[in-house]
Design a protein around this motif. Structure first.
Motif, mmCIF file in Angstrom:
data_model
loop_
_atom_site.group_PDB
_atom_site.id
_atom_site.type_symbol
_atom_site.label_atom_id
_atom_site.label_comp_id
_atom_site.label_asym_id
_atom_site.label_seq_id
_atom_site.Cartn_x
_atom_site.Cartn_y
_atom_site.Cartn_z
ATOM 1 N N ARG A 42 0.857 -1.186 0.000
ATOM 2 C CA ARG A 42 0.000 0.000 0.000
ATOM 3 C C ARG A 42 0.890 1.231 0.000
ATOM 4 N N TYR B 184 2.049 4.868 1.131
ATOM 5 C CA TYR B 184 2.011 5.799 2.261
ATOM 6 C C TYR B 184 2.810 7.036 1.874
ATOM 7 N N GLU B 185 2.297 8.183 2.268
ATOM 8 C CA GLU B 185 2.944 9.455 1.920
ATOM 9 C C GLU B 185 3.743 9.987 3.107
ATOM 10 N N GLN C 238 1.336 9.459 6.261
ATOM 11 C CA GLN C 238 -0.125 9.387 6.199
ATOM 12 C C GLN C 238 -0.559 8.495 5.045
ATOM 13 N N THR C 239 -1.821 8.050 5.112
ATOM 14 C CA THR C 239 -2.402 7.341 3.976
ATOM 15 C C THR C 239 -2.733 8.388 2.911
ATOM 16 N N PRO C 240 -2.916 7.961 1.631
ATOM 17 C CA PRO C 240 -3.231 8.945 0.592
ATOM 18 C C PRO C 240 -4.522 9.730 0.889
ATOM 19 N N ASP C 241 -5.439 9.135 1.702
ATOM 20 C CA ASP C 241 -6.653 9.902 2.034
ATOM 21 C C ASP C 241 -6.525 10.686 3.336
ATOM 22 N N GLY C 242 -5.311 10.783 3.864
ATOM 23 C CA GLY C 242 -5.063 11.761 4.931
ATOM 24 C C GLY C 242 -5.046 11.249 6.361
ATOM 25 N N GLN C 243 -5.162 9.924 6.575
ATOM 26 C CA GLN C 243 -5.066 9.413 7.949
ATOM 27 C C GLN C 243 -3.594 9.390 8.375
#
Lengths: 146, 168
Positions: A101, A103-104, A124-129
Motif C-alpha cells: 500500500r 504511504y505518503e 499518512q495514507t493517501p486519504d489523509g489518515q
C-alpha cells in the motif's frame, strides 16, 4: 518506493517557516518486510506470518514500526542533502501500516534558528489518515559565514 | 467528580525498577556489511553509506551509516530456544505488567555525533519511565526505555534513544 533525492544542497537561507517539503511515497513489498526483519535480527511473526498476524488481530502482516521510522529518517536526510545533519527525530506509531500500500511522507518547516531547522514530518495514507506524526531538528549549511 | 479509581496495571516491584539497567552493556563494532544490508532493506541508497568518496566529500571521516542503524548494529544473535511462540525473544530481565500485549508506541532520537563504519559502540538501556495513562480505549501503560550509545575508547555519546512501548 522512491529513492529520489535532491541533486542540489538545500541551505538554511532557502527556507521560510511554513514551507512544505516535497511529498515522498513509500510502499513496502512483502519481500522488503522479510529483508528488514532479517537485517535487524527481528523474528517477530506478525511481520512475515499472515496466519499468525491475523491470530493477533491484525488484518495482514504489518510493517515494522521502526521501518517506518527509518523511512521518516530517510525522508529527512534526503531532504537535508549531503551537508545537512539530522540532530533529533521523534515519532509516534499511531496505527499499523500494511505491505503493498502507498504511504505518503510529508513535512513542513516549523522553525528556523541560526542554522537549525525544526520540521514537522509525518506519514499518512493517501486519504489523509496520519499513521506516524513526528518532528525533526536538522542543521543545514549556510550560504554566509557565521 | 471522580469515578472509581482505576486499578494500577503496574505492580509495585515493576515501578521500583525505574532507573534500572534493563539491557547491556553491549559492545559491537559497526561494519559496512551490516549497515549496508540495513540501508538496502529500508530502501535508502544514500551514497554516503556506500561510497567512501561520497561520504568524505559530505564531510564524514569515512562511510557513515543510517542514523537509526546504530540500534541494530548492537543487536546480538540469540539461539532458537530463546524465541517464544510469537517469534519474540524471551526477555532475560522482563518487565512484568498486568496487561495483554505491548506495542511499539514511538521513538525519540538525539543524534549527537555521526556514527561511522569501524566505530566501536557500547549500548546501555535503562528503564527511564513507566506510567499509567487513561486513553479513549481505557487505561494503558507507557514504558520508556532509554538507550545510550557511547563510542569507545573516546567516550563520546553518539546517540540516545527513548523507545516508547504502549501496553494495554
Amino acid at each position: 518506493m522512491s529513492t529520489d533525492r535532491r541533486s542540489s544542497q538545500v541551505h538554511v537561507e532557502d527556507l521560510a517557516v511554513g514551507d512544505e517539503l516535497p511529498v515522498v511515497v513509500r510502499n513496502a513489498s512483502r519481500v522488503q518486510l522479510f529483508l528488514y526483519s532479517a537485517a535487524t535480527w527481528n523474528p517477530h511473526r506478525i511481520h512475515y506470518d499472515t496466519d499468525y498476524a491475523r491470530f493477533e488481530g491484525h488484518p495482514d502482516i504489518i510493517v515494522h514500526g521502526p521501518l517506518q521510522g527509518a523511512w521518516l529518517s530517510q525522508y529527512v536526510t534526503d531532504w537535508a542533502g549531503p551537508a545537512g545533519r539530522v540532530k533529533g527525530l521523534r515519532w509516534q506509531n499511531r496505527a499499523s501500516a500494511l505491505p503493498e500500500r502507498d504511504y505518503e511522507f510529508r513535512g513542513i518547516v516549523r522553525g528556523i534558528e541560526g542554522t537549525t531547522v525544526t520540521l514537522d514530518v509525518w506519514e499518512q495514507t493517501p486519504d489523509g489518515q496520519v499513521l506516524m506524526p513526528g518532528e525533526a531538528e536538522v542543521v543545514l549549511p549556510s550560504r554566509v559565514d557565521r | 467528580m471522580r469515578a472509581v479509581p482505576t486499578d494500577s496495571l503496574i505492580p509495585a516491584e515493576t515501578a521500583a525498577r525505574v532507573g534500572e539497567l534493563v539491557a547491556g552493556p553491549t559492545t559491537a563494532t559497526i561494519t559496512a556489511e551490516g549497515a549496508q544490508r540495513y540501508a538496502q532493506a529500508v530502501g535508502d541508497l544514500n551514497p554516503v553509506y556506500f561510497d567512501e568518496e561520497a561520504a568524505r566529500s559530505a564531510g564524514y571521516r569515512t562511510l557513515t551509516v543510517p542514523p537509526t542503524y546504530v540500534a541494530y548494529a548492537l543487536v546480538k544473535g540469540r539461539p532458537l530456544d530463546a524465541i517464544g511462540v510469537d517469534g519474540l525473544f524471551v526477555g532475560e530481565r522482563p518487565i512484568t505488567l498486568d496487561v495483554g500485549r505491548i506495542m511499539v508506541g514511538g521513538e525519540e532520537w538525539d543524534f549527537l555525533e555521526p556514527a561511522h563504519v569501524g566505530d566501536t559502540v557500547v549500548a546501555e538501556t535503562r528503564l527511564a519511565a513507566i506510567d499509567q495513562k487513561d486513553g479513549s480505549k481505557g487505561p494503558f501503560v507507557r514504558i520508556t526505555r532509554e538507550t545510550t550509545y557511547t563510542r569507545v575508547p573516546d567516550g563520546a555519546v553518539v546517540a540516545r534513544t527513548r523507545q516508547i512501548g504502549i501496553a494495554r
